[in-house]
Design an enzyme around this catalytic site. Structure first.
Site, PDB file in Angstrom:
ATOM      1  N   ARG A  66       0.837  -1.162  -0.113  1.00 15.93           N
ATOM      2  CA  ARG A  66      -0.081   0.098   0.111  1.00 15.93           C
ATOM      3  C   ARG A  66       0.753   1.162   0.027  1.00 15.93           C
ATOM      4  O   ARG A  66       1.973   1.332   0.437  1.00 15.93           O
ATOM      5  CB  ARG A  66      -1.042  -0.047   1.208  1.00 15.93           C
ATOM      6  N   ASP A  68       0.860   5.584   0.745  1.00 17.11           N
ATOM      7  CA  ASP A  68      -0.157   6.477   1.571  1.00 17.11           C
ATOM      8  C   ASP A  68      -0.655   7.592   0.448  1.00 17.11           C
ATOM      9  O   ASP A  68      -0.111   7.796  -0.725  1.00 17.11           O
ATOM     10  CB  ASP A  68       0.860   7.340   2.351  1.00 17.11           C
ATOM     11  N   ARG A 215       9.368   7.902   4.809  1.00 21.46           N
ATOM     12  CA  ARG A 215       9.140   9.275   5.268  1.00 21.46           C
ATOM     13  C   ARG A 215       9.656   9.658   6.784  1.00 21.46           C
ATOM     14  O   ARG A 215      10.120  10.640   6.965  1.00 21.46           O
ATOM     15  CB  ARG A 215       7.666   9.748   5.134  1.00 21.46           C
TER      16      ARG A 215
END
Length: 265
Positions: A66, A68, A215
């Site tokens: 997945r 974001d 991140r």
């Protein structure tokens, strides 16, 4: 006396489906990530709808992972099953038709017939990301790179990035309250490189990543690059296992999924 014997009859049922891998790329700015979710537009939702329209049957893709909200991908794989009688035969024609149904910010790049048990998520052996930064205002990088005010200490950030490969438990970089069975990841590359005078890019590869992991790593490296912490601070962060000890989560628009590798592709 009655003979109450039970007779078992085994019937061989042939699998009537064919499985395909599809490779796509997308600009993530208009989407709430890859995975289907209620009340939000996602890449998977748009792709499934286009495939279902083209193949005239419900198609449900399974992605390699997945992404974001706002994150981009230059390579993402998903698999799907289709009834064998209606399976695509001419790949170039199929991709052309599929791309005509997809919006301008999603592109289908390849279609590959694979074994029935092939799995886009579980079979991936390496994933690679890039995080893009730049230092002079550029309208063509807006939404695709993080604009920074000052150039960080790249040597210090690379020294800290090398320490990542000494560890495999990265709970400190995982988004809170996520349902994962393990925080173990094996990082094989982590380094910054200039690609021109205005763009500095972080490259990282691993067998798997946690939610928000890249991140958070970049945010921690930026603290070191600004001189707020020494490179050795990376030891403290990882050993703490505490997300609050790591740096901020940097903006999503600089992050790209760039490679997903499989042993059979």
């Amino acid at each position: 006396m009655h003979n109450n014997s039970i007779i078992f009859i085994f019937v061989s049922v042939e699998n009537t489906n064919s499985r395909y891998f599809i490779e796509i790329a997308f600009d993530g700015r208009a989407y709430h990530g890859w995975q289907v979710q209620p009340n939000a537009q996602t890449v998977q939702q748009v792709l499934d709808r286009a495939l279902s329209t083209l193949l005239r049957q419900p198609i449900h893709t399974v992605g390699c992972g997945r992404t974001d909200t706002g994150v981009h991908a230059t390579q993402l794989y998903a698999h799907f099953d289709v009834q064998r009688a209606t399976a695509p035969e001419e790949t170039p024609k199929f991709l052309y038709q599929l791309n005509s149904l997809l919006p301008h910010d999603i592109a289908a790049k390849r279609l590959l017939a694979v074994a029935a048990g092939a799995h886009a998520r579980f079979d991936a052996v390496r994933r690679s990301y890039e995080y893009h930064t730049h230092f002079q205002k550029d309208p063509f990088l807006h939404g695709r790179s993080w604009l920074l005010r000052q150039v960080p200490d790249v040597e210090a950030m690379n020294a800290a990035a090398q320490l990542l490969q000494q560890y495999d438990d990265f709970a400190c970089f995982s988004k809170s309250r996520t349902q994962v069975h393990t925080h173990i990841c094996h990082i094989t590359r982590a380094e910054w490189h200039w690609i021109n005078d205005n763009q500095l890019v972080f490259y990282i590869s691993a067998n798997r990543f946690l939610r928000n992991m890249v991140r958070a790593i970049v945010g921690t490296l930026m603290e070191i690059g600004r001189g707020e912490q020494p490179p050795e601070h990376m030891h403290t962060v990882i050993q703490s296992g505490d997300r609050s000890v790591a740096g901020i989560s940097v903006p999503a628009d600089g992050l790209y999924l760039t490679e997903v590798a499989y042993p059979y592709l």
